[in-house]
Write an enzyme that holds these catalytic residues in place. Structure first.
Site, mmCIF file in Angstrom:
data_model
loop_
_atom_site.group_PDB
_atom_site.id
_atom_site.type_symbol
_atom_site.label_atom_id
_atom_site.label_comp_id
_atom_site.label_asym_id
_atom_site.label_seq_id
_atom_site.Cartn_x
_atom_site.Cartn_y
_atom_site.Cartn_z
ATOM 1 N N LYS A 52 -44.413 -17.890 28.217
ATOM 2 C CA LYS A 52 -44.191 -16.871 29.454
ATOM 3 C C LYS A 52 -45.204 -15.790 29.530
ATOM 4 C CE LYS A 52 -39.115 -18.042 30.184
ATOM 5 N NZ LYS A 52 -37.942 -17.360 30.186
ATOM 6 N N LYS A 109 -41.584 -32.545 32.599
ATOM 7 C CA LYS A 109 -40.075 -32.472 32.862
ATOM 8 C C LYS A 109 -40.052 -32.051 34.356
ATOM 9 C CE LYS A 109 -36.625 -29.939 30.597
ATOM 10 N NZ LYS A 109 -36.227 -28.975 29.705
ATOM 11 N N LYS A 141 -37.172 -26.722 37.657
ATOM 12 C CA LYS A 141 -36.730 -25.690 38.847
ATOM 13 C C LYS A 141 -37.973 -24.805 39.390
ATOM 14 C CE LYS A 141 -33.711 -22.940 36.184
ATOM 15 N NZ LYS A 141 -32.653 -22.238 35.848
#
Ligand code: TRP
Length: 334
Positions: free
Chosen positions: A115, A197, A200
């Protein structure tokens, strides 16, 4: 234990639009647990603040996530469905636990590394201490089990380490949580890049089916899904696109992959893709209908929120009081 049941805790961040991957990988499996365990499902809105949010949009998204939990079939009377930020014990325990967490441990977290690479303009302290807040979430409810995916496993491990460290000094304050290994949710990949994957936060919206996509959009996205040129509908490592569609089909129709392969033996990719879209829509349509209905039931939802906030706070505060006392913080005069 609450009411003779083991306690299970999980939640999702209140950001982004949930995808079919979130549903088949997590939510759908939560439905199987809701009767057997005393479940807490949080809308993790404090965690979402580690990334900058647009306030009006964020407020809506968090509420929508709670409504979606219910629309998907979680029972807010049986289970506790609530907002993390409404129970101040989360932030308080998080501080206490941060004094029992080492910089070195947090530095090793893969998610922090990922992140901070992604948001290099905003590497805030919250992003760094994210796992401590997550430990507080879990430990406040004395959770026995936490159903988590691979990406959250390291966070559960640090939760256990922090709890064991605290307990070894102060006695049994926290239940040591175990990962819940159920039959496991399906791992759904991107329709556009089946090695990645379904996410969203994917920039390519065609890669993900969102839970609020209408039927035509689902058909279009399935038709466009990346496959291969071999023409056979079977599950194989070298056929990630078709394998992913088989996974989606079998999860949505509750049949095995082997049975799905049999059903489509000798059929073409075009027909198969349409069947996948139909199976997906059969799952999404009732959920969307219920979601729309609940959106209009403002008082009902507010009532649920109030009731569950109180239920969560009651249990969380009990644990927080115990931790405060053990640490030697002065007691409030009554
Ligand atoms: N970090 C989790 C995620 O992004 C969300 C989360 C926050 C969570 N606190 C939790 C999950 C406690 C399980 C238990 O998916």
């Amino acid at each position: 234990m609450i009411n003779d049941k083991k306690v299970l805790y999980s939640g999702m961040q209140a950001t982004g639009n949930l995808t079919l991957g979130n549903y088949l990988g997590a939510l759908k499996n939560w439905l199987d647990l809701k009767d057997e365990y005393e479940c807490f499902w949080g809308v993790m809105d404090l965690h979402s603040l580690t990334v900058r949010q647009e306030p009006a949009e964020f407020r809506k998204k968090a509420r929508n996530l709670l409504i979606l939990y219910i629309a998907a079939g979680l029972d807010p009377k049986e289970n506790c469905i609530y907002f993390q930020s409404h129970v101040s014990a989360h932030a308080e325990l998080s501080w206490l636990l941060s004094c029992f967490t080492y910089m070195g441990e947090l530095n090793r977290m893969t998610q922090f590394k990922e992140k901070s690479a992604k948001h290099s303009d905003n590497i805030n302290a919250g992003l760094f201490t994210y796992p401590v807040l997550m430990a507080a979430d879990i430990l406040l409810y004395q959770a026995d089990y936490v159903p988590v995916g691979k990406d959250q496993k390291q966070h559960l491990e640090i939760t256990r380490d922090i709890a064991e460290r605290f307990n070894s000094i102060y006695g049994d304050v926290f239940t040591i949580p175990e990962p819940y290994i159920g039959k496991g949710g399906a791992k759904i990949m991107s329709l556009q890049d089946p090695l990645k994957k379904m996410s969203k936060s994917d920039e390519n919206v065609n890669g993900s089916i969102y839970l609020m996509d209408d039927a035509d959009t689902v058909v279009r996205k399935c038709k466009r899904a990346v496959t291969d040129s071999d023409g056979e509908i079977r599950y194989a490592e070298e056929k990630p696109g078709i394998s992913n569609l088989l996974e989606i089909y079998s999860s949505c129709s509750n049949i095995s992959i082997a049975d799905a392969e049999k059903e489509f033996a000798g059929k073409g990719y075009g027909d198969f893709k349409l069947a996948v879209a139909e199976a997906v829509n059969a799952v999404l349509a009732p959920m969307q209908k219920e979601y729309e209905r609940l959106q209009k039931e403002k008082d009902f939802i507010d009532g649920i929120i109030k009731e569950n906030d109180e239920k969560a706070a009651y249990i969380a505060n009990k644990t927080l009081r115990k931790a405060r006392k053990k640490l030697g913080l002065t007691e409030k005069p009554r």
